[in-house]
Structure formats: structure tokens, C-alpha cells
Design an enzyme around this catalytic site. Structure first.
Site, mmCIF file in Angstrom:
data_model
loop_
_atom_site.group_PDB
_atom_site.id
_atom_site.type_symbol
_atom_site.label_atom_id
_atom_site.label_comp_id
_atom_site.label_asym_id
_atom_site.label_seq_id
_atom_site.Cartn_x
_atom_site.Cartn_y
_atom_site.Cartn_z
ATOM 1 N N GLU A 171 -5.017 2.312 -3.826
ATOM 2 C CA GLU A 171 -3.549 2.408 -3.950
ATOM 3 C C GLU A 171 -2.886 1.208 -3.313
ATOM 4 O OE1 GLU A 171 -4.571 2.768 -0.609
ATOM 5 O OE2 GLU A 171 -2.848 4.035 -0.137
ATOM 6 N N ASP A 218 -2.805 9.470 -10.302
ATOM 7 C CA ASP A 218 -3.035 8.384 -11.270
ATOM 8 C C ASP A 218 -1.724 7.999 -11.976
ATOM 9 O OD1 ASP A 218 -5.689 8.340 -10.671
ATOM 10 O OD2 ASP A 218 -6.383 9.223 -12.561
ATOM 11 N N ASP A 255 0.853 -1.183 0.000
ATOM 12 C CA ASP A 255 0.000 0.000 0.000
ATOM 13 C C ASP A 255 0.897 1.245 0.000
ATOM 14 O OD1 ASP A 255 -3.058 0.848 1.287
ATOM 15 O OD2 ASP A 255 -1.391 2.252 1.548
ATOM 16 N N ASN A 264 -2.224 12.955 -3.296
ATOM 17 C CA ASN A 264 -3.310 13.463 -4.157
ATOM 18 C C ASN A 264 -3.662 14.902 -3.804
ATOM 19 O OD1 ASN A 264 -4.077 11.431 -5.978
ATOM 20 N ND2 ASN A 264 -5.157 10.319 -4.390
HETATM 21 P P1 GH3 Z 1 -1.392 5.275 4.582
HETATM 22 O O1 GH3 Z 1 0.040 5.676 4.560
HETATM 23 O O2 GH3 Z 1 -1.863 4.926 5.942
HETATM 24 O O3 GH3 Z 1 -1.694 4.207 3.596
HETATM 25 O O4 GH3 Z 1 -2.215 6.581 4.168
HETATM 26 P P2 GH3 Z 1 -2.894 6.876 2.791
HETATM 27 O O5 GH3 Z 1 -3.140 8.340 2.716
HETATM 28 O O6 GH3 Z 1 -2.119 6.299 1.686
HETATM 29 O O7 GH3 Z 1 -4.215 6.033 2.902
HETATM 30 P P3 GH3 Z 1 -5.728 6.409 2.760
HETATM 31 O O8 GH3 Z 1 -6.429 5.070 2.723
HETATM 32 O O9 GH3 Z 1 -6.134 7.395 3.796
HETATM 33 O O10 GH3 Z 1 -5.850 7.097 1.334
HETATM 34 C C1 GH3 Z 1 -5.786 6.405 0.155
HETATM 35 C C2 GH3 Z 1 -5.901 7.385 -0.964
HETATM 36 O O11 GH3 Z 1 -5.752 6.737 -2.230
HETATM 37 C C3 GH3 Z 1 -7.215 8.077 -0.981
HETATM 38 C C4 GH3 Z 1 -7.709 7.927 -2.400
HETATM 39 O O12 GH3 Z 1 -8.184 9.131 -2.932
HETATM 40 C C5 GH3 Z 1 -6.482 7.489 -3.162
HETATM 41 N N1 GH3 Z 1 -6.822 6.706 -4.328
HETATM 42 C C6 GH3 Z 1 -7.467 5.515 -4.388
HETATM 43 N N2 GH3 Z 1 -7.651 5.138 -5.667
HETATM 44 C C7 GH3 Z 1 -7.103 6.109 -6.444
HETATM 45 C C8 GH3 Z 1 -6.983 6.295 -7.856
HETATM 46 O O13 GH3 Z 1 -7.401 5.487 -8.688
HETATM 47 N N3 GH3 Z 1 -6.332 7.421 -8.277
HETATM 48 C C9 GH3 Z 1 -5.849 8.339 -7.400
HETATM 49 N N4 GH3 Z 1 -5.224 9.388 -7.886
HETATM 50 N N5 GH3 Z 1 -5.973 8.186 -6.070
HETATM 51 C C10 GH3 Z 1 -6.585 7.093 -5.598
HETATM 52 MG MG MG Z 2 -1.943 4.203 1.576
HETATM 53 MG MG MG Z 3 -4.917 1.977 1.350
#
Ligand code: GH3
Ligand code: MG
Ligand code: MG
Length: 300
Positions: A217, A190, A173, A181
Site C-alpha cells: 500500500e 484492493d 503509504d 482490510n
Molecule cells: P501504517 O499506518 O503504519 O502504515 O499501518 P498499516 O496498517 O497501513 O501498515 P502495515 O504495513 O501494518 O499493513 C499494510 C497492509 O497493507 C497489510 C497488507 O495486507 C495490506 N496490503 C498490501 N498489499 C495489498 C494488496 O494488494 N491488497 C490489499 N487489499 N491489501 C494489501
Molecule cells: Mg500503511
Molecule cells: Mg506500508
């Protein structure tokens, strides 16, 4: 988008018949030819044509046998087969269709008619392939999606139990990706997901292993027949590889660089059952622990 020319395999023991079909089709398709049943099976396996035009009377095994062999092989079972034959009895046609052929052309045939029917079949093959792509491949990164993983994981667990081999799961992850983002924008996020997917694909090179987008992610790597040590080594290699991409992430407190956290587990190989759900949960718990330990780390 440039559409690739479809390949058709013509199987006939008479050169003149191959020639007639080749003349009719080679302006639109790539043509391969085989003059015996065994050769047809070999070429089909090697070249995976879009369609096979198959004679019934061949010098070695019959066209029916060829059809059966191709339909029983996972690697060729999807290739549509059309019998093109002088055998004109309804029973012959029934037998051919029952063996899985999609159509049956009688010789002598009308070239324009055969061309249209072949075009229709090829279009169907191409539409099916496009749908398969949508169903199994993640649209953003181009790697297998969650659905692909679920299917492959289920199969891998069954195989591991049967063959008393271990499988290894690596869940990873991206760290602080929400902040990424928020700071760089979703579109740049992306791009990063695509970069990470490419790097993972490059890091996992054994043909039976799988890299898939697990969700958001998060990515998953499935290693079939792998020891605990191999799994842990690969997990660390992958973590390092992402760090080495040196993607700037000024909102991350880890060297202002994009990193991943990784959980890895390997099934036991005691020959008993394999609890696929429990293995995933343990891997997820390892990943959670890697996050808790400060991220950019592997927990096994
Ligand atoms: P951690 O270190 O604990 O993993 O924190 P994090 O911020 O990575 O985790 P969190 O689950 O809070 O956030 C995941 C983010 O991933 C939020 C979401 O907008 C982003 N995300 C998920 N799918 C996509 C995608 O297809 N494209 C983009 N650009 N962002 C995505
Ligand atoms: Mg994450
Ligand atoms: Mg995650």
C-alpha cells in the site's frame, strides 16, 4: 476483450504498389501510407504503427536511411520493419536485415504468402506488447510497477547528474491499511488501492513525471527537474487529494477517513554525483517520521 485493429504503414513511391498492399491488407488492418522517406519517418513518429512495409528506392532518402533513422530513435526503434522491394540481390537483403529489419519481401510477391507472413509478425508484436504490459505494469492498479520505477529512477538519476537538475522523490503509504482490510475485507482494500492510484495519476500531470506502485500500500512519485518547493507542494496536494476522496475508514482515528502519510526529498544540484540509494533512504525516513508524527501528514 475487444482486440484493437493493428495499424500498418506502407511506404512506397508508386501509388499502384500501395494500392496492391492496401487491397490485400485493409480488411484486417488499418492502413497508413507514405510516398517518401521523410514522410514515412514523420508518420511513424506520429502514429506509431505496429509494422512498417518499406520500399528501398524512394524519391528523397533511401529505405535503408529510413530504417536507420527509425531504429536510432527511441520512440520508433521497437516498430518492426519489413522491406518490400524490387532490389533482389542477396547483398541488398543482407544490408536490410543488418540494419534491423525483421524480414525482406521481393517484388513481385505472392499476396497470400505476404499476408500470412505479415499476420505472423503482427501476432508477435501483440504478444510482445502483452508481455511488456505484464512486466512493467502493476496488475491491480494499472499503473507502473516497482520494476518500472527502478528503471526510470536509475535513468532519471543519470540524467539529473548530467544536466545538473534536481529530482524529487515522494513516497507515500496508506494509514492504518491493515485495519482497513481487516474491517472492510481484502477485496474492498484492493478497490481502495485502485482509487488511490487513480487519484495520484490525476494529481501528477507533467508527462515526464512518474507515479508507480512501490509495493503493498505504498506508492512513489518521481519528479524530474523539480525544485524543493515544487516537490513539497505536490506532496501536500496529493495528501489533500486522498483526504478529499473521503473514503470511509471507521477504524482510523483520523476523521474516520482514509488518509496517507508522505515523505518527500529533493536531490541537490551541485553537479556532483547523486546517491540514488541515499535519496530513497532519506525519503523513506521522512515517511517514517510522518507516521510517527501521527500520520496524514507530509514530512520533507
Ligand atoms: P501504517 O499506518 O503504519 O502504515 O499501518 P498499516 O496498517 O497501513 O501498515 P502495515 O504495513 O501494518 O499493513 C499494510 C497492509 O497493507 C497489510 C497488507 O495486507 C495490506 N496490503 C498490501 N498489499 C495489498 C494488496 O494488494 N491488497 C490489499 N487489499 N491489501 C494489501
Ligand atoms: Mg500503511
Ligand atoms: Mg506500508
Amino acid at each position: 476483450m475487444v482486440k484493437r485493429r493493428a495499424t500498418i504503414l506502407i511506404v512506397d513511391d508508386e501509388r499502384i504498389n500501395i494500392q496492391i498492399l492496401d487491397n490485400a491488407l485493409s480488411d484486417q488492418y488499418n492502413i497508413l501510407a507514405a510516398m517518401s522517406g521523410e514522410q514515412a519517418i514523420k508518420v511513424a513518429l506520429e502514429s506509431r504503427p505496429c509494422l512498417i512495409l518499406l520500399d528501398i528506392i524512394l524519391p528523397d532518402i533511401s529505405g535503408y536511411e529510413v530504417c536507420k533513422a527509425l531504429k536510432n530513435n527511441k520512440q520508433t526503434s521497437h516498430i518492426p520493419i519489413i522491406f518490400v522491394t524490387a532490389q533482389s540481390l542477396p547483398e541488398d537483403e543482407l544490408k536490410g536485415l543488418e540494419l534491423g529489419a525483421i524480414d525482406y519481401f521481393r517484388k513481385p510477391f505472392l499476396v497470400p504468402l505476404i499476408k500470412v507472413r505479415i499476420r505472423n509478425q503482427i501476432e508477435l508484436v501483440q504478444k510482445t506488447a502483452a508481455l511488456e504490459q505484464l512486466a512493467w505494469i502493476d496488475g491491480l492498479t494499472g499503473i507502473p510497477n516497482r520494476r518500472s520505477f527502478d528503471k526510470r529512477y536509475f535513468e532519471a538519476c543519470k540524467y539529473a547528474v548530467r544536466s545538473k537538475r534536481r529530482i524529487c522523490l515522494i513516497l507515500l503509504d496508506i494509514d492504518f491499511f491493515k485495519q482497513y482490510n481487516d474491517y472492510y475485507g481484502h477485496a474492498q482494500g484492493d478497490v481502495v488501492l485502485q482509487q488511490v492510484a487513480r487519484a495520484l495519476e490525476q494529481g501528477v500531470t507533467r508527462p515526464l513525471d512518474l507515479v508507480a506502485r512501490y509495493g503493498g500500500e505504498e506508492f512513489v512519485i518521481l519528479l524530474t527537474d523539480s525544485s524543493e518547493k515544487e516537490g513539497a507542494l505536490l506532496a501536500e496536494k496529493v495528501r489533500q487529494k486522498i483526504e478529499d476522496l473521503a473514503i470511509p475508514h471507521i477504524k482510523s482515528n483520523i476523521n474516520r477517513t482514509l488518509t496517507i502519510s508522505v515523505g518527500v526529498t529533493t536531490s541537490s544540484n551541485d553537479g556532483g554525483s547523486l546517491d540514488s540509494k541515499a535519496l530513497l533512504e532519506t525519503t523513506d525516513a521522512c515517511l517514517y517520521e510522518a507516521k510517527a508524527m501521527g500520520r496524514n501528514t507530509v514530512v520533507s
